[in-house]
Design an enzyme around this catalytic site. Structure first.
Site, mmCIF file in Angstrom:
data_model
loop_
_atom_site.group_PDB
_atom_site.id
_atom_site.type_symbol
_atom_site.label_atom_id
_atom_site.label_comp_id
_atom_site.label_asym_id
_atom_site.label_seq_id
_atom_site.Cartn_x
_atom_site.Cartn_y
_atom_site.Cartn_z
ATOM 1 N N GLU A 1 -15.739 -13.932 1.320
ATOM 2 C CA GLU A 1 -14.575 -13.062 1.517
ATOM 3 C C GLU A 1 -13.242 -13.728 1.168
ATOM 4 O OE1 GLU A 1 -14.690 -9.937 1.977
ATOM 5 O OE2 GLU A 1 -16.667 -9.535 2.827
ATOM 6 N N HIS B 1 -16.637 -7.553 -4.646
ATOM 7 C CA HIS B 1 -17.869 -8.340 -4.516
ATOM 8 C C HIS B 1 -18.773 -8.339 -5.739
ATOM 9 C CE1 HIS B 1 -17.726 -9.460 -0.248
ATOM 10 N NE2 HIS B 1 -17.262 -8.250 0.039
ATOM 11 N N SER C 1 -9.484 -8.096 -3.646
ATOM 12 C CA SER C 1 -9.220 -6.663 -3.493
ATOM 13 C C SER C 1 -7.924 -6.386 -2.729
ATOM 14 C CB SER C 1 -10.411 -5.964 -2.818
ATOM 15 O OG SER C 1 -10.629 -6.484 -1.521
ATOM 16 N N HIS D 1 -13.145 -2.173 -2.269
ATOM 17 C CA HIS D 1 -13.362 -3.548 -1.791
ATOM 18 C C HIS D 1 -14.759 -4.039 -2.194
ATOM 19 C CE1 HIS D 1 -13.716 -7.104 0.719
ATOM 20 N NE2 HIS D 1 -14.879 -6.620 1.107
HETATM 21 N N1 HBI Z 1 -22.262 -3.926 6.570
HETATM 22 N N2 HBI Z 1 -21.705 -2.429 4.924
HETATM 23 C C1 HBI Z 1 -21.619 -3.662 5.449
HETATM 24 N N3 HBI Z 1 -20.868 -4.605 4.816
HETATM 25 C C2 HBI Z 1 -20.753 -5.869 5.324
HETATM 26 O O1 HBI Z 1 -20.074 -6.710 4.720
HETATM 27 C C3 HBI Z 1 -21.435 -6.183 6.521
HETATM 28 C C4 HBI Z 1 -22.190 -5.171 7.125
HETATM 29 N N4 HBI Z 1 -22.845 -5.429 8.264
HETATM 30 C C5 HBI Z 1 -22.835 -6.710 8.866
HETATM 31 C C6 HBI Z 1 -22.029 -7.728 8.185
HETATM 32 N N5 HBI Z 1 -21.365 -7.442 7.084
HETATM 33 C C7 HBI Z 1 -21.976 -9.129 8.802
HETATM 34 O O2 HBI Z 1 -23.258 -9.408 9.283
HETATM 35 C C8 HBI Z 1 -21.616 -10.262 7.867
HETATM 36 O O3 HBI Z 1 -20.350 -10.097 7.351
HETATM 37 C C9 HBI Z 1 -21.716 -11.583 8.592
HETATM 38 FE FE FE Z 2 -16.384 -7.772 1.914
#
Ligand code: HBI
Ligand code: FE
Length: 264
Positions: free
Chosen positions: A160, A119, A179, A114
């Site tokens: 997303e 991304h 994805s 993903h």
């Molecule tokens: N951590 N690894 C990871 N991936 C994310 O997309 C992610 C995160 N921590 C917090 C977060 N996303 C959110 O704060 C946001 O999607 C708003």
């Molecule tokens: Fe994502």
């Protein structure tokens, strides 16, 4: 204490690389003519068609040359503040693990497929790369203002699950769709979901579901337009206004919405 870990690329097993290859082949075939051109050129610029799970060091070198971003490994979700701090400094954090081969279609936490397939290609696009950095900086401010719930909807409905109008057609740029084999078809072809013209305030009022295909998608005209509608905004007064406006359900259509039909 930034939440990152070594990717330890040499430790991936042949079976793990094979899971990546199955997913990669299936999704690139599925996405032909459906994904934004920027996604496809990102795959080429970063040589993601090379078999096996990408080595983040080699990937970061190519990405660094394109737009100054790098990719770092994390064990799973990390705290919001750390996540935004990375984005604001052009560091994208990606899950290190890959789903098992009996979980190809569904999993809860973002894995390396993903995160990297979904991304990273768009991070090779200069305008989208700037948008992601701006989002990180905006996230840090939203945390201070207690407005993260609103701003998180912007990430959800763009990064997303975003759609873009391109070459007279709807195309996908959201990583959650790119994805997902099921949702990539549904998002463009199903008569069920609403497809609404992107508007910053509208998006930040709209709740979302994490356990089903989306009931509304927001469509941008270009990455440039997305960057301008967001980077140029002063969010503090917008958050104050949002406090007085009711949230909207994912299925709601307002009279002022620009409803797009599949043929645009
Ligand atoms: N951590 N690894 C990871 N991936 C994310 O997309 C992610 C995160 N921590 C917090 C977060 N996303 C959110 O704060 C946001 O999607 C708003
Ligand atoms: Fe994502």
């Amino acid at each position: 204490m930034d939440g990152t870990i070594p990717q330890n690329w040499a430790a991936y097993t042949a079976e793990e690389h094979a899971v990546w290859d199955v997913l990669f082949t299936r999704q690139t075939e599925q996405l032909r003519g459906c994904a934004t051109a920027a996604f496809l050129s990102g795959i080429e610029i970063l040589h993601l068609e090379k078999p096996g799970i990408p080595d983040f060091e080699a990937l970061s070198e190519k990405l660094m040359r394109a737009t100054g971003w790098r990719v770092l490994a994390v064990p799973g979700l990390i705290p919001d503040a750390a996540f935004f701090e990375h984005l604001a400094n052009r560091r994208f954090v990606a899950g290190r693990f890959i789903r098992r081969k009996d979980q190809l279609d569904y999993l809860q936490e973002p894995d390396v497929f993903h995160d990297v397939f979904g991304h990273v290609p768009l991070l090779a696009h200069p305008v989208f790369a700037d948008y992601m950095q701006a989002y990180g900086a905006g996230g840090l401010r939203a945390l201070q203002l207690g407005a993260l719930r609103k701003l998180a909807r912007l990430y959800w409905y763009t990064v997303e699950f975003g759609l873009i109008r391109e070459a007279g057609e709807l195309r996908i740029y959201g990583a959650g769709i790119l994805s997902s084999p099921g949702e990539s078809r549904y998002a463009l072809e199903s008569p069920e979901p609403n497809r609404l013209g992107f508007d910053l305030m509208r998006v930040m009022r709209t709740e979302y579901r994490i356990d089903a295909y989306q009931q509304s998608y927001f469509v941008i005209d270009s990455f440039q337009d997305l960057l301008h509608q967001t980077l140029d905004a002063d969010f503090a007064p917008l958050y104050a206004t949002l406090e007085r406006l009711p949230d909207l359900e994912p299925t709601t259509i307002l009279p002022e919405d620009r409803v797009l039909t599949r043929g645009l």
